[in-house]
Design a protein around this motif. Sequence first.
Motif, PDB file in Angstrom:
ATOM      1  N   GLN A 148       0.808  -1.220   0.000  1.00  0.00           N
ATOM      2  CA  GLN A 148       0.000   0.000   0.000  1.00  0.00           C
ATOM      3  C   GLN A 148       0.847   1.277   0.000  1.00  0.00           C
ATOM      4  N   GLY A 149       2.176   1.122   0.012  1.00  0.00           N
ATOM      5  CA  GLY A 149       3.029   2.296  -0.067  1.00  0.00           C
ATOM      6  C   GLY A 149       3.356   2.942   1.258  1.00  0.00           C
ATOM      7  N   LEU A 150       3.210   2.186   2.354  1.00  0.00           N
ATOM      8  CA  LEU A 150       3.524   2.741   3.678  1.00  0.00           C
ATOM      9  C   LEU A 150       5.024   2.850   3.913  1.00  0.00           C
ATOM     10  N   GLY A 151       5.795   2.041   3.219  1.00  0.00           N
ATOM     11  CA  GLY A 151       7.240   2.084   3.401  1.00  0.00           C
ATOM     12  C   GLY A 151       7.921   0.996   2.600  1.00  0.00           C
ATOM     13  N   ILE A 152       9.246   1.050   2.598  1.00  0.00           N
ATOM     14  CA  ILE A 152      10.061   0.000   1.975  1.00  0.00           C
ATOM     15  C   ILE A 152      10.146  -1.165   2.953  1.00  0.00           C
ATOM     16  N   GLY A 153      10.035  -2.368   2.443  1.00  0.00           N
ATOM     17  CA  GLY A 153      10.095  -3.520   3.330  1.00  0.00           C
ATOM     18  C   GLY A 153      10.742  -4.719   2.677  1.00  0.00           C
ATOM     19  N   VAL A 154      10.921  -5.769   3.470  1.00  0.00           N
ATOM     20  CA  VAL A 154      11.522  -7.013   3.002  1.00  0.00           C
ATOM     21  C   VAL A 154      10.405  -7.964   2.570  1.00  0.00           C
ATOM     22  N   VAL A 155      10.536  -8.494   1.364  1.00  0.00           N
ATOM     23  CA  VAL A 155       9.537  -9.420   0.816  1.00  0.00           C
ATOM     24  C   VAL A 155      10.271 -10.595   0.167  1.00  0.00           C
ATOM     25  N   MET A 156       9.685 -11.784   0.241  1.00  0.00           N
ATOM     26  CA  MET A 156      10.243 -12.935  -0.468  1.00  0.00           C
ATOM     27  C   MET A 156      10.242 -12.626  -1.962  1.00  0.00           C
ATOM     28  N   VAL A 157      11.384 -12.826  -2.619  1.00  0.00           N
ATOM     29  CA  VAL A 157      11.500 -12.456  -4.028  1.00  0.00           C
ATOM     30  C   VAL A 157      10.477 -13.174  -4.915  1.00  0.00           C
ATOM     31  N   PRO A 158      10.281 -14.500  -4.769  1.00  0.00           N
ATOM     32  CA  PRO A 158       9.296 -15.147  -5.660  1.00  0.00           C
ATOM     33  C   PRO A 158       7.870 -14.650  -5.453  1.00  0.00           C
ATOM     34  N   LEU A 159       7.568 -14.130  -4.267  1.00  0.00           N
ATOM     35  CA  LEU A 159       6.250 -13.538  -4.040  1.00  0.00           C
ATOM     36  C   LEU A 159       6.196 -12.132  -4.627  1.00  0.00           C
ATOM     37  N   ALA A 160       7.230 -11.330  -4.345  1.00  0.00           N
ATOM     38  CA  ALA A 160       7.238  -9.939  -4.826  1.00  0.00           C
ATOM     39  C   ALA A 160       7.133  -9.877  -6.339  1.00  0.00           C
ATOM     40  N   ARG A 161       7.750 -10.829  -7.031  1.00  0.00           N
ATOM     41  CA  ARG A 161       7.716 -10.816  -8.494  1.00  0.00           C
ATOM     42  C   ARG A 161       6.340 -11.157  -9.046  1.00  0.00           C
ATOM     43  N   ARG A 162       5.478 -11.658  -8.196  1.00  0.00           N
ATOM     44  CA  ARG A 162       4.091 -11.906  -8.607  1.00  0.00           C
ATOM     45  C   ARG A 162       3.184 -10.719  -8.277  1.00  0.00           C
ATOM     46  N   LEU A 163       3.740  -9.696  -7.638  1.00  0.00           N
ATOM     47  CA  LEU A 163       2.948  -8.534  -7.210  1.00  0.00           C
ATOM     48  C   LEU A 163       3.376  -7.331  -8.049  1.00  0.00           C
ATOM     49  N   PRO A 164       2.592  -6.984  -9.071  1.00  0.00           N
ATOM     50  CA  PRO A 164       3.024  -5.937 -10.002  1.00  0.00           C
ATOM     51  C   PRO A 164       3.173  -4.565  -9.371  1.00  0.00           C
ATOM     52  N   GLU A 165       2.582  -4.359  -8.172  1.00  0.00           N
ATOM     53  CA  GLU A 165       2.675  -3.048  -7.521  1.00  0.00           C
ATOM     54  C   GLU A 165       3.986  -2.864  -6.749  1.00  0.00           C
ATOM     55  N   LEU A 166       4.851  -3.867  -6.745  1.00  0.00           N
ATOM     56  CA  LEU A 166       6.110  -3.756  -6.016  1.00  0.00           C
ATOM     57  C   LEU A 166       7.296  -3.693  -6.970  1.00  0.00           C
ATOM     58  N   VAL A 167       8.251  -2.821  -6.656  1.00  0.00           N
ATOM     59  CA  VAL A 167       9.491  -2.751  -7.436  1.00  0.00           C
ATOM     60  C   VAL A 167      10.670  -2.979  -6.489  1.00  0.00           C
ATOM     61  N   PRO A 168      11.731  -3.645  -6.980  1.00  0.00           N
ATOM     62  CA  PRO A 168      12.893  -3.901  -6.123  1.00  0.00           C
ATOM     63  C   PRO A 168      13.737  -2.651  -5.950  1.00  0.00           C
ATOM     64  N   VAL A 169      14.303  -2.488  -4.760  1.00  0.00           N
ATOM     65  CA  VAL A 169      15.237  -1.394  -4.484  1.00  0.00           C
ATOM     66  C   VAL A 169      16.451  -1.977  -3.753  1.00  0.00           C
ATOM     67  N   LEU A 170      17.536  -1.234  -3.742  1.00  0.00           N
ATOM     68  CA  LEU A 170      18.760  -1.642  -3.041  1.00  0.00           C
ATOM     69  C   LEU A 170      19.163  -3.063  -3.410  1.00  0.00           C
ATOM     70  N   THR A 171      19.133  -3.345  -4.715  1.00  0.00           N
ATOM     71  CA  THR A 171      19.376  -4.723  -5.170  1.00  0.00           C
ATOM     72  C   THR A 171      20.831  -5.160  -4.972  1.00  0.00           C
ATOM     73  N   ASP A 172      21.717  -4.204  -4.688  1.00  0.00           N
ATOM     74  CA  ASP A 172      23.108  -4.585  -4.432  1.00  0.00           C
ATOM     75  C   ASP A 172      23.301  -5.158  -3.037  1.00  0.00           C
ATOM     76  N   LEU A 173      22.356  -4.886  -2.147  1.00  0.00           N
ATOM     77  CA  LEU A 173      22.442  -5.433  -0.790  1.00  0.00           C
ATOM     78  C   LEU A 173      21.962  -6.882  -0.801  1.00  0.00           C
ATOM     79  N   VAL A 174      22.820  -7.778  -0.408  1.00  0.00           N
ATOM     80  CA  VAL A 174      22.464  -9.202  -0.402  1.00  0.00           C
ATOM     81  C   VAL A 174      21.829  -9.550   0.936  1.00  0.00           C
TER      82      VAL A 174
END
Length: 219
Positions: A148-174
């Motif tokens: 809903q846009g309340l903040g940046i958070g941690v999400v499981m990648v295979p789930l986030a990629r199924r959610l078109p409203e989410l974009v990845p950030v800080l992808t260099d951080l492992v």
Amino acid sequence: ASNQAGQLAGSVRITASDVVSSQVLPGLLAVLARQQPQIQIELVPGDSLSNLLEREADIAVRMLRPTQGTLITRHIADWPLGFYAHPDLLAAAGGPPTLDTLHQHRWVGFDQSTQMIDGFKAAGIAIDRRFFAFRCDNQLVNLEAVRQGLGIGVVMVPLARRLPELVPVLTDLVLPVLPVWLTAHRELRASRRLRLVFDFLAQALADWGAAGLDGRRRG
């Protein structure tokens, strides 16, 4: 075939985390229901291991390796975690965060749990709970807050990629991976119904993770 179906008829009780129970399992269990309509499923969302040990569930999906010797355990997959945000949140902040601008962004984190604070510290980033503009210890609520846009958070990648409203950030951080373990009591071997559901979940969870990691968005 009807005799086989009769042998399989009955209930199987599964426990999994709130996020896996709500975001992952319903779709997989719908496939199982079409294949084995005589099997009924009871699903117990929650993060406690005790419900399997106390026989409150037949099968558990867990994100840590169970240590009890009385259980059958199978390591299914490792699901990566990532930082994700709603595009509107990033636009309002003038763009995605960098390591230098972390504190200028809104974050979703835990209330009592120090898990994320410890994770940031391990990466050399010192923060306290005030770093998170929204705090809740329920991971399902936090997922919705990120969506809903309340903040940046941690999400499981295979789930986030199924959610078109989410974009990845800080992808260099492992970030650490989430190991997915399937566990059951040893009686699993004596029950054809339990064994069938266990084997189905093992394959279906592995396939779900793999499909969400192949770079394409899935429905």
